[in-house]
Design a protein around this motif. Structure first.
Motif, short mmCIF file in Angstrom:
data_model
loop_
_atom_site.label_atom_id
_atom_site.label_comp_id
_atom_site.label_asym_id
_atom_site.label_seq_id
_atom_site.Cartn_x
_atom_site.Cartn_y
_atom_site.Cartn_z
N ASN A 92 0.82 -1.21 0.00
CA ASN A 92 0.00 0.00 0.00
C ASN A 92 0.86 1.26 0.00
OD1 ASN A 92 0.92 0.13 2.59
ND2 ASN A 92 -1.07 0.42 3.54
N ASN A 100 -2.72 8.30 -2.26
CA ASN A 100 -3.78 8.37 -1.25
C ASN A 100 -5.05 7.71 -1.75
OD1 ASN A 100 -2.28 9.80 0.63
ND2 ASN A 100 -2.80 11.75 -0.29
N ARG A 124 -4.49 4.03 -1.64
CA ARG A 124 -4.45 3.50 -0.28
C ARG A 124 -5.85 3.30 0.28
NH1 ARG A 124 -0.02 7.20 1.47
NH2 ARG A 124 1.89 5.97 1.39
N ALA A 125 -6.76 4.16 -0.15
CA ALA A 125 -8.13 4.06 0.35
C ALA A 125 -8.76 2.73 -0.07
CB ALA A 125 -8.95 5.24 -0.17
N MET A 177 -5.65 -1.82 5.92
CA MET A 177 -4.51 -2.40 6.63
C MET A 177 -4.82 -2.49 8.12
SD MET A 177 -0.56 -1.66 6.07
CE MET A 177 0.64 -2.82 6.64
N PHE A 200 -2.97 -3.45 11.81
CA PHE A 200 -1.62 -3.47 12.37
C PHE A 200 -1.52 -4.34 13.61
CE2 PHE A 200 -2.31 0.46 10.14
CZ PHE A 200 -1.14 0.68 9.44
N LEU A 221 -5.33 2.28 16.80
CA LEU A 221 -6.56 3.07 16.83
C LEU A 221 -6.20 4.48 17.25
CD1 LEU A 221 -9.23 0.72 18.45
CD2 LEU A 221 -8.94 1.32 16.05
N PHE A 222 -7.04 5.45 16.84
CA PHE A 222 -6.79 6.83 17.23
C PHE A 222 -7.34 7.04 18.65
CE2 PHE A 222 -7.67 7.19 12.49
CZ PHE A 222 -6.35 6.94 12.16
N LEU A 235 -13.95 8.44 10.50
CA LEU A 235 -13.04 9.53 10.11
C LEU A 235 -12.68 9.48 8.62
CD1 LEU A 235 -11.33 11.94 11.18
CD2 LEU A 235 -9.43 10.33 11.37
N ALA A 236 -12.12 8.35 8.19
CA ALA A 236 -11.65 8.29 6.80
C ALA A 236 -12.80 8.30 5.79
CB ALA A 236 -10.75 7.07 6.60
N LEU A 280 -13.68 11.96 5.51
CA LEU A 280 -12.66 12.83 4.92
C LEU A 280 -12.29 12.42 3.50
CD1 LEU A 280 -10.14 13.34 7.87
CD2 LEU A 280 -11.73 15.00 6.92
N VAL A 281 -12.17 11.12 3.28
CA VAL A 281 -11.62 10.65 2.01
C VAL A 281 -12.72 10.35 0.99
CG1 VAL A 281 -10.16 8.92 0.91
CG2 VAL A 281 -9.62 9.73 3.23
N ARG A 332 -12.65 -0.39 11.06
CA ARG A 332 -12.19 0.90 10.53
C ARG A 332 -11.65 0.73 9.10
NH1 ARG A 332 -7.28 4.00 13.48
NH2 ARG A 332 -6.17 2.14 12.79
N ALA A 333 -10.88 -0.34 8.91
CA ALA A 333 -10.33 -0.58 7.58
C ALA A 333 -11.44 -0.95 6.59
CB ALA A 333 -9.28 -1.68 7.64
N MET A 342 -13.77 1.64 4.57
CA MET A 342 -13.37 2.25 3.30
C MET A 342 -13.75 1.36 2.11
SD MET A 342 -12.19 5.13 4.09
CE MET A 342 -11.30 5.70 2.65
N GLN A 353 0.44 5.83 14.39
CA GLN A 353 -0.71 6.70 14.18
C GLN A 353 -0.67 7.31 12.78
OE1 GLN A 353 -3.39 7.51 16.43
NE2 GLN A 353 -2.62 5.61 17.29
N ARG A 379 -2.46 7.28 7.24
CA ARG A 379 -2.12 7.28 5.82
C ARG A 379 -2.66 6.06 5.10
NH1 ARG A 379 1.46 11.03 4.22
NH2 ARG A 379 0.27 10.80 2.30
N SER A 380 -2.67 4.91 5.80
CA SER A 380 -3.13 3.70 5.13
C SER A 380 -4.64 3.76 4.89
CB SER A 380 -2.75 2.45 5.93
OG SER A 380 -3.58 2.34 7.07
N LEU A 381 -5.34 4.64 5.60
CA LEU A 381 -6.78 4.82 5.35
C LEU A 381 -7.03 5.78 4.21
CD1 LEU A 381 -7.97 4.99 9.05
CD2 LEU A 381 -8.75 3.32 7.37
N GLY A 382 -5.96 6.34 3.65
CA GLY A 382 -6.11 7.23 2.51
C GLY A 382 -6.13 8.71 2.87
N LEU A 383 -5.92 9.03 4.17
CA LEU A 383 -5.85 10.43 4.54
C LEU A 383 -4.59 11.07 3.94
CD1 LEU A 383 -7.99 9.52 6.63
CD2 LEU A 383 -6.89 11.00 8.30
N GLN A 435 -4.41 16.00 6.33
CA GLN A 435 -5.55 15.44 7.06
C GLN A 435 -5.06 14.61 8.24
OE1 GLN A 435 -7.44 13.38 3.82
NE2 GLN A 435 -9.05 14.93 3.60
N GLN A 452 -3.58 14.69 19.37
CA GLN A 452 -2.81 13.96 20.39
C GLN A 452 -1.59 14.76 20.82
OE1 GLN A 452 -2.35 9.66 19.44
NE2 GLN A 452 -3.48 10.15 17.59
#
Lengths: 240, 221
Positions: free
Chosen positions: A48, A73, A76-77, A81, A83, A88-89, A100-101, A104-105, A149-150, A153, B118, B123-127, B131, B140
């Motif tokens: 990716n 980008n 990647r969407a 992925m 981990f 997580l955020f 979130l994604a 935004l994306v 979350r993954a 998308m 993080q 980035r792997s989500l496409g942000l 962003q 954070q």
């Protein structure tokens, strides 16, 4: 779906990937095995673009991995992925993490994104954890949220980088169950894992990576029962 | 006159410096924080036109004594430009100039303190990079930055005492003037020290509690 041809990657003096050729078909579940340091995670990250390759070609869904950041980008969407450390955020709830994604994306509205997120939380068995923060969840729950979350998308491929290695033993199964369901639903998956039971049961193919090269690949039964390469024999003897 | 008699008589005079000291510190650290954030972005930037000036600025400020900066703003700049601005803008300017460099390093360290995973997850989500920075990393990082920022506030509160060198009527200046009047340095400087402590000790206590909250277990967010 994922095609790697002659992929090379060096970190400083260490040649981590030394000419990897690998093709993953649509709907296929590939489990990557190999001793630590053999380049499994690096290989996954090349798929990716998190790790740019030095040489060779990476193709996702028929498209070569683009050089331009904006195109990267977009690509990647389409590649989910997961981990080892969940990642997580921590400042967002489970729902916030998942929405979130897409917002935004993909430009989804809050309502659309939340509806999708709640559906996914149900699918990973956590319908009542939408408003929980990661610190309030167990490791297994966090990893399931990370999978949701993954998936939010709607990726074409899911990459799993040792998804159960950081988990307490009693939580491994719940994550593997989610992954098994995902595999049955037809998702294309590349999984770096040491879970032999999972590989045997779910994988369509396993590939063994040694010193940056794939030395053996095939259906799990075949590879596990009759490995041809001597190093594969030694490695499998140790972990099986 | 006894210590306490002198103290009672001069306390109100010295006390009048407290609001000045507090106002200067607050007015200095606000633009210092805003500018420090921009400098931190500069230090992290890949573009040389942004990164190099930011790095030079930070090195110049952190590599010179505050006394020299006070004299530079108070005397050298007016001499160079044949213009003496009023005291207040000069005083606030020095504090903003000085604190921005330290705050830039605080922000930089805080951004660096957010785990790499993080970035990778975002980035792997496409942000996009921005962003990921604004939606995932900075929320954070700002929490990480709060305790060191509090320390910087305390440091600046104390450092504002050096503004007495250019005659701003803050706490230390008042102590000095009182001493010239009553020739009782032991009383005057005890009062000045006490008045600084009234503000610095509780602030330091708050910072220490925040540090515990953010580094210890439990729910930091």
């Amino acid at each position: 779906m994922v095609v790697l041809s002659d992929v090379w990657k060096r970190f400083g003096p260490v040649e981590v990937l030394r000419g990897v050729d690998l093709a993953v078909e649509r709907g296929e579940v590939l489990v990557l095995l190999g001793p630590s340091g053999s380049g499994k995670s690096t290989l996954l990250r090349c798929m990716n673009g998190l790790t740019p390759v030095d040489r060779g070609r990476v193709e996702i869904a028929g498209e070569p991995l683009p050089k331009r950041e904006a195109d990267l980008n977009r690509l990647r969407a389409k590649v989910g992925m997961v981990f080892q450390q969940f990642n997580l955020f921590p400042h967002l709830t489970a729902l916030g993490n998942i929405t979130l994604a897409p917002r935004l994306v993909l430009g989804l509205s809050r309502a659309e994104a939340e509806a999708r997120a709640r559906e996914l939380l149900r699918r990973v068995g956590l319908p009542d954890k939408a408003d929980a923060y990661p610190a309030e969840l167990s490791g297994g729950q966090q990893q399931r949220v990370a999978i949701a979350r993954a998936l939010a998308m709607e990726p074409k491929v899911m990459l799993f980088d040792e998804p159960t290695s950081a988990l307490d033993p009693e939580m491994i199964q719940e994550v593997l169950d989610v992954m098994r369901d995902l595999a049955r639903s037809g998702m294309t998956m590349v999984v770096v894992s040491h879970e032999m039971g999972f590989a045997r049961e779910v994988a369509d193919r396993v590939a063994l990576l040694f010193d940056g090269r794939i030395v053996e690949q095939g259906p799990p039964d075949e590879v596990f029962r009759r490995p041809r390469h001597p190093r594969a024999q030694a490695f499998l003897a140790k972990i099986l | 006159m006894s210590f306490w008699e002198v103290a009672a008589r001069y306390f109100p005079y010295i006390l009048a410096g407290v609001p000045v000291t507090l106002a200067l510190t607050v007015l200095g650290i606000l633009p210092g924080t805003a500018f420090g954030f921009i400098l931190a972005m500069g230090r992290r930037s890949r573009a040389p036109w942004f990164r190099v000036p930011a790095a030079v600025y930070i090195d110049v400020v952190r590599g010179t004594p505050l006394v020299v900066q006070v004299f530079f703003f108070g005397f050298a700049l007016p001499f160079l430009f044949h213009y003496s601005p009023p005291q207040w803008p000069t005083a606030v300017g020095v504090l903003a100039f000085n604190s921005s460099a330290y705050i830039a390093e605080i922000f930089r360290a805080a951004i660096g303190g957010v785990p790499r995973g993080q970035w990778e997850a975002a980035r792997s989500l496409g942000l996009t990079h921005n962003q990921a920075l604004f939606r995932v990393i900075l929320p954070q990082a700002l929490r990480i930055a709060i305790p060191p920022w509090g320390n910087e506030f305390v440091a600046l509160l104390k450092d504002s005492s050096l503004l007495f060198l250019i005659g701003v009527a803050e706490l230390t200046t008042r102590g000095s003037l009182a001493q010239g009047h009553n020739f009782r340095p032991e009383v005057d400087w005890a009062i000045v020290a006490f008045l600084y402590l009234v503000f610095t000790v509780p602030l330091m206590h708050v910072v220490r509690r925040l540090e515990g909250r953010f580094t210890g277990g439990g729910r930091a967010f």
